[in-house]
Design an enzyme around this catalytic site. Structure first.
Site, PDB file in Angstrom:
ATOM      1  N   PRO A 270     -39.735  95.470 -13.494  1.00 48.19           N
ATOM      2  CA  PRO A 270     -40.405  95.095 -12.253  1.00 48.19           C
ATOM      3  C   PRO A 270     -41.921  95.168 -12.387  1.00 48.19           C
ATOM      4  CG  PRO A 270     -39.567  97.339 -12.111  1.00 48.19           C
ATOM      5  CD  PRO A 270     -39.103  96.807 -13.430  1.00 48.19           C
TER       6      PRO A 270
ATOM      7  N   CYS B 181     -67.543  77.533  -5.321  1.00 45.26           N
ATOM      8  CA  CYS B 181     -67.906  76.146  -5.112  1.00 45.26           C
ATOM      9  C   CYS B 181     -66.674  75.267  -5.329  1.00 45.26           C
ATOM     10  CB  CYS B 181     -68.976  75.817  -6.135  1.00 45.26           C
ATOM     11  SG  CYS B 181     -70.234  74.830  -5.446  1.00 45.26           S
TER      12      CYS B 181
ATOM     13  N   ARG C  48     -54.099  83.292  -6.061  1.00 44.75           N
ATOM     14  CA  ARG C  48     -52.711  82.941  -5.743  1.00 44.75           C
ATOM     15  C   ARG C  48     -52.603  81.870  -4.658  1.00 44.75           C
ATOM     16  NH1 ARG C  48     -49.111  85.819  -4.090  1.00 44.75           N
ATOM     17  NH2 ARG C  48     -47.420  85.122  -5.442  1.00 44.75           N
TER      18      ARG C  48
ATOM     19  N   TYR D 171     -50.746  90.650  -9.443  1.00 47.34           N
ATOM     20  CA  TYR D 171     -51.211  89.307  -9.817  1.00 47.34           C
ATOM     21  C   TYR D 171     -52.473  88.891  -9.066  1.00 47.34           C
ATOM     22  CZ  TYR D 171     -46.543  89.354 -11.793  1.00 47.34           C
ATOM     23  OH  TYR D 171     -45.421  89.708 -12.494  1.00 47.34           O
TER      24      TYR D 171
END
Ligand code: LLP
Length: 431
Positions: free
Chosen positions: A291, A361, A330, A390
């Site tokens: 995990p 930008c 993400r 993440y």
């Protein structure tokens, strides 16, 4: 919505691990990643407890360090008795630098370089998960060079279609990871490797995907792999003794997510594992799991300072913060949804729907669209929840933005675990 370890104090501020989030910003600056150590440790204990309960302790949990690879976090999971899964020389280096026992490191990668293989074998990693045929030869050679018998696991594509984002789905046939079963590729590779002198076949591995809420894909994958163990036993007489079921358990990002507790999944899967082993006449293997997200995801919060609020009448309201895709890519990658709140007005009602924009930008640099939020203005602090996995590990220096600092919080105390990058750091490798 608040998560474990979080509450609102008498100043109407969000607290994380007993620390006032606004005070953390004053002390360490923003953007700031905050990791709640008790939550990380609690998740490690849930997993470890489940292995003890369901498999009589015959197993090992590896933290998938790709989710958050920093020394302090490796140390936390190590002290809870977990190992780590690493997928590159850099992650291996970090794990070793944190003091992780090499035998509790599992080395992955679908295209490990020769140097990475050499480094892993030389360091004495407990297991290398083999992804393809050319790797076998290379690992065998490295093992001969260092005079060791290297334990390997085979990464198998179980042919399971888990319902998750395309980019994080890995167990189906059309995947760059691992050996296929239906073409006979996996069987050929295992039978071939039994002849290698310096390799020891530990067993098989699969990983069906990430952010999965159902237990069915895990059960199906376990069945397929045990069936494969039985098949190899029948063909060669060799019984593989280890089964690694990968990672992938989903966590709460927004109120829509409703994960069941990880130990419940493990219990459900263990019933299937035991029944299928019995049916196929193979011994209960040593069980491993990897995990990542479910260990650190909900333990993390990112704190930002609002720079500007821009209302485009009848279209949307932009709330610009001092981070974005550089600390959390993400949304731009997967349109992932998050929960946000104004950390300095945490108990107030969320009366607005806004787009939280980053500072890069790039028009797609958003933390999210249509996010419920309190009414905010420049100088307010925004907290985005479930950013432990993440986020930092996929952070970048786009636009030469310095990577954010990270603090660990526990019982009302905070400590810096990753320094904020400096402009000097940014040009360190420029010649
Ligand atoms: N084991 C293997 C072999 C993996 O490939 C992964 C994740 C894990 C374990 C850990 O999975 P977890 O428990 O964290 O779901 N960047 C994406 C996630 C990519 C996951 C890749 N492999 C994201 O931000 O959602």
């Amino acid at each position: 919505m608040l998560l474990e370890g979080q509450s609102v104090n008498e100043k109407n501020h969000l607290t994380i691990g007993g620390c006032d989030s606004v005070e953390l910003c004053e002390k360490y600056g923003t953007p700031l990643y905050v990791i709640d150590e008790d939550v990380v440790r609690g998740h490690c204990r849930l997993y470890k407890g489940a292995i003890d309960k369901c498999y009589d302790g015959k197993g090992l949990i590896f933290f998938a360090s790709k989710a958050l690879c920093v020394k302090a976090v490796v140390k936390m999971v190590q002290s809870e008795g977990l190992g780590v899964d690493v997928v590159s020389g850099g992650e291996l280096y970090t794990a070793l630098a944190a003091g992780m026992e090499p035998e509790k490191i599992c080395m992955h990668g679908n295209n490990k370089t020769d140097d990475e293989i050499d480094y892993a074998v030389k360091s004495g990693v407990g297991r290398i998960v083999v992804d393809n045929v050319p790797e076998l030869e290379k690992i065998d050679k490295a093992a001969a060079k260092y005079g060791v018998k290297q334990k390997i696991l085979f990464r198998i594509k179980p042919g399971i279609d888990a319902h998750t984002h395309n980019f994080i789905m890995t167990g189906q046939i059309d995947s760059k990871f691992g050996f296929a079963l239906e073409t006979g590729e996996a069987e050929d590779a295992v039978l071939k490797v039994l002849e290698y002198e310096n390799l020891v076949v530990g067993g098989v591995h699969c990983h069906v995907g990430s952010q999965i809420f159902e237990s069915e894909p895990f059960k199906e994958a376990a069945k397929v792999l045990i069936d494969f163990i039985a098949n190899i036993k029948e063909k060669s007489g060799y019984e593989m003794a280890e089964l690694n079921l990968g990672g992938g358990y989903g966590v709460t990002y927004t109120e829509k997510d409703d994960p069941i507790r990880f130990d419940k999944y493990i219990e459900e899967v263990s019933v299937v594992v035991k029944a299928v082993c019995e049916e196929k006449g193979v011994a209960l293997p040593f069980i491993m799991m990897e995990p990542g997200r479910s260990i650190v995801g909900t333990a993390g919060v990112t704190l930002y300072t609002v720079g500007a609020v821009k209302e485009i009448p009848n279209i949307r309201k932009y709330v610009s913060v001092d981070g974005g895709m550089c600390d959390n890519p993400r949304y731009i990658l997967y349109q992932s949804e998050y929960t946000a709140l104004a950390a300095n007005k945490a108990g107030d009602e969320k009366t607005e729907k806004v787009t939280i924009a980053g500072k890069c930008c790039e028009s797609g640099d958003l933390v999210g669209e249509n996010m419920a939020l309190q009414s905010v203005e420049a100088g307010d602090i925004i907290a985005v929840l479930t950013t432990g996995a993440y986020n930092y590990s996929m952070a970048s220096n786009y636009n030469r933005v310095c990577r954010a600092a990270m603090v660990a919080v526990k019982n009302g105390e905070s400590r810096l675990i990753v320094k904020r990058e400096s402009y000097e750091d940014l040009v360190r490798n420029d010649i």
